[in-house]
Design a protein around this motif. Sequence first.
Motif, mmCIF file in Angstrom:
data_model
loop_
_atom_site.group_PDB
_atom_site.id
_atom_site.type_symbol
_atom_site.label_atom_id
_atom_site.label_comp_id
_atom_site.label_asym_id
_atom_site.label_seq_id
_atom_site.Cartn_x
_atom_site.Cartn_y
_atom_site.Cartn_z
ATOM 1 N N PHE A 55 81.689 -123.944 95.004
ATOM 2 C CA PHE A 55 82.255 -122.807 94.285
ATOM 3 C C PHE A 55 81.732 -122.892 92.849
ATOM 4 C CE2 PHE A 55 85.284 -123.985 97.575
ATOM 5 C CZ PHE A 55 85.542 -122.775 98.195
ATOM 6 N N GLN A 56 80.987 -121.874 92.435
ATOM 7 C CA GLN A 56 80.358 -121.889 91.119
ATOM 8 C C GLN A 56 81.000 -120.839 90.216
ATOM 9 O OE1 GLN A 56 76.213 -121.155 92.038
ATOM 10 N NE2 GLN A 56 75.824 -123.282 92.645
ATOM 11 N N ALA A 57 81.871 -121.291 89.313
ATOM 12 C CA ALA A 57 82.539 -120.413 88.341
ATOM 13 C C ALA A 57 83.118 -119.168 89.013
ATOM 14 C CB ALA A 57 81.566 -120.022 87.230
ATOM 15 N N VAL A 58 83.865 -119.368 90.079
ATOM 16 C CA VAL A 58 84.413 -118.254 90.858
ATOM 17 C C VAL A 58 85.621 -117.659 90.136
ATOM 18 C CG1 VAL A 58 85.576 -117.639 93.006
ATOM 19 C CG2 VAL A 58 83.570 -119.143 93.053
ATOM 20 N N LYS A 59 85.608 -116.339 90.044
ATOM 21 C CA LYS A 59 86.725 -115.608 89.443
ATOM 22 C C LYS A 59 87.141 -114.486 90.385
ATOM 23 C CE LYS A 59 88.210 -113.129 85.256
ATOM 24 N NZ LYS A 59 87.808 -112.686 83.891
ATOM 25 N N VAL A 60 88.441 -114.402 90.665
ATOM 26 C CA VAL A 60 88.975 -113.377 91.572
ATOM 27 C C VAL A 60 90.133 -112.675 90.888
ATOM 28 C CG1 VAL A 60 89.974 -112.908 93.845
ATOM 29 C CG2 VAL A 60 88.321 -114.772 93.579
ATOM 30 N N GLN A 61 90.146 -111.346 90.998
ATOM 31 C CA GLN A 61 91.237 -110.542 90.446
ATOM 32 C C GLN A 61 91.917 -109.751 91.556
ATOM 33 O OE1 GLN A 61 89.814 -107.980 87.306
ATOM 34 N NE2 GLN A 61 90.211 -109.509 85.713
ATOM 35 N N TYR A 62 93.238 -109.588 91.407
ATOM 36 C CA TYR A 62 94.015 -108.725 92.299
ATOM 37 C C TYR A 62 94.727 -107.675 91.453
ATOM 38 C CZ TYR A 62 93.529 -111.995 96.227
ATOM 39 O OH TYR A 62 93.046 -112.780 97.240
ATOM 40 N N LYS A 63 95.068 -106.588 92.092
ATOM 41 C CA LYS A 63 95.843 -105.544 91.405
ATOM 42 C C LYS A 63 97.322 -105.710 91.725
ATOM 43 C CE LYS A 63 92.583 -101.753 90.721
ATOM 44 N NZ LYS A 63 92.745 -101.828 89.247
ATOM 45 N N ARG A 64 98.149 -105.641 90.709
ATOM 46 C CA ARG A 64 99.591 -105.636 90.890
ATOM 47 C C ARG A 64 100.043 -104.254 91.371
ATOM 48 N NH1 ARG A 64 99.740 -108.534 85.667
ATOM 49 N NH2 ARG A 64 100.434 -110.680 86.010
ATOM 50 N N PRO A 65 101.286 -104.158 91.878
ATOM 51 C CA PRO A 65 101.784 -102.839 92.297
ATOM 52 C C PRO A 65 101.755 -101.784 91.194
ATOM 53 C CG PRO A 65 103.208 -104.575 93.144
ATOM 54 C CD PRO A 65 102.219 -105.241 92.227
ATOM 55 N N ASP A 66 101.842 -102.224 89.918
ATOM 56 C CA ASP A 66 101.822 -101.252 88.824
ATOM 57 C C ASP A 66 100.404 -100.861 88.408
ATOM 58 O OD1 ASP A 66 100.901 -103.516 87.553
ATOM 59 O OD2 ASP A 66 102.563 -103.679 86.135
ATOM 60 N N GLY A 67 99.393 -101.400 89.089
ATOM 61 C CA GLY A 67 98.004 -101.049 88.803
ATOM 62 C C GLY A 67 97.284 -101.986 87.863
ATOM 63 N N SER A 68 98.009 -102.896 87.229
ATOM 64 C CA SER A 68 97.367 -103.847 86.322
ATOM 65 C C SER A 68 96.681 -104.958 87.115
ATOM 66 C CB SER A 68 98.403 -104.457 85.367
ATOM 67 O OG SER A 68 99.389 -105.153 86.094
ATOM 68 N N ASN A 69 95.738 -105.637 86.483
ATOM 69 C CA ASN A 69 94.994 -106.709 87.126
ATOM 70 C C ASN A 69 95.600 -108.075 86.797
ATOM 71 O OD1 ASN A 69 93.028 -105.027 88.304
ATOM 72 N ND2 ASN A 69 91.846 -104.979 86.397
ATOM 73 N N VAL A 70 95.518 -108.978 87.742
ATOM 74 C CA VAL A 70 95.942 -110.352 87.527
ATOM 75 C C VAL A 70 94.804 -111.261 87.982
ATOM 76 C CG1 VAL A 70 97.084 -110.425 89.796
ATOM 77 C CG2 VAL A 70 97.683 -112.110 88.042
#
Length: 555
Positions: free
Chosen positions: A294-309
């Motif tokens: 895993f090389q500098a892996v970054k993952v984002q998800y969207k919250r129910p309000d539309g913001s990213n985490v």
Amino acid sequence: MIEANQSSGVVPLQPLLSIKGLGVGFSTGTATSTLSSISFDLMPGEILGIVGESGSGKSVTCRAITGLLPNFARVRGEMIFDGQSRSLSSPRMLAPLRGADMAMIFQDPMSALDPLMTVRRHLRLRTKEDPAIYLRQAGIDEPNTLLDTYAHQLSGGQCQRVAIACALSRNPRLLIADEPTTALDVTVQAGILRRLKALSAERNMAIIFVTHDLAVVYQLCDRVLVMHQGQVVESGDVKTVLTAPKAPYTQDLIRAIPRPAVRGERLVTVPGELGQYSFPAPPAIAGGHQLLEFQAVKVQYKRPDGSNVDAVKDVSLTLKRGEILGLVGESGSGKSTLAKTAVGLARPISGNVMLDGERLDWNAPRMQWRRDIQYIFQDPRGALDPSARILSQVRMPLDVHRLGEASERDARARALMRATRLEDALFSRKPASLSGGQRQRATIARALTLQPKVLICDESVSALDVSIQARVLDLLMDLREKLGIAILFISHDLSVIDHLCDRVAVMRQGELVEEGETEALFRQPVADYTQDLIAAIPRLPSFAGVQIARIEAMA
């Protein structure tokens, strides 16, 4: 029952619950007996632990008490609850107790929660109470952020804590907890156990606690029942049973517990059945070869309000051929998300995942990658087709990849199912008729059929009792030794991590906070968070280790 003091006029304390002669059989073409003559008493405020192998009848006992067995179950016996006798064969007589005097926490939280209802609606408070109170009692630090979410938006550990909160919100006199901390990390588990013990004392609430973790039983319970093949083989005070067991079966359970004295060694003396057929020899690769990166892996998800985490924040990690790497951290720390990037179930917004020197691109039609990496999921019920028989599901990867003749595929599937200790009688069953531990063993057998280079185990032994867990851990070590397979092992059970893994990586809030050789990290953890995790591991007392040594000497 506590004896009355006649001269002082003290009223004797009566059991809250008495089970007399409970027996259960299932009429499914051929009549089978599951439970036989189960009897016990439970006092107000007492915590009773029930332990035993998967399929020993622990959950059936709990469901019989609450009247939740299917219509084709044949139940006999008597239950006396708060002085009133009720027939266990009559679900109608038991129904008024559920949700009022009795509440149950189920083993599989994803199935227990309605996918169409928010957490707020699940709590169903009849008053103006703050629903966040019960979520906090269940170990959720920021409850208001979860009230309007659905089950599929929560991690497995969060779902389990919501299920616990729902049971506590009924203020029951009897709480039946069927593996309630299985999906929880050690710090949250420790908090839940402390809270359950405190609630039992504050409310004089009796608890039946079903678990495969004997250390948890020792920490929480007053008495314990040990069940095997539908019968109680030993019962008594927790300290007596777990430090000086009399039944050979109880001795076997204690001997199978991972512990520092046998780190990296086989936990059971009976050899596995892996050698009944031969795998192709593993390819010759130089030592120290980095198989999965895993090389500098970054993952984002969207919250129910539309913001990213940010679920994973620039994590770099390597897994070498023939290595077992443990990945630990609290629920929601990003462990499973990171692992899923290796099989295309989560897509990083930056960074790369490399397999044997090649960048993984799951848009490319590379069937070999799908053979080289196999994933064992945390939720076995969701990972299995409810309409297909177990044998055909274990054989399915061989059918999809067209490996070998039909008879060879069938033989390999059967051998691996036996290696994970699934009896032949279960091969033709569907998932609904298997216990949670049996379903998990089927998913493990299925993942092994393609002889992968990398095996990702996502809480793969969390639902297993200690004896089956010991066999699976032995099986994983055999696979590493015979096939050179690399294993990424995700778990909240640090005792298992300590026993099995060569290296450990610790994640928190999407970041990698510490990494190192297992023995060194457990002996001298650097990060405060790692120190807290290790301190929260439930353990049997030190004098129980002496008893384990005696049992092993007798074997």
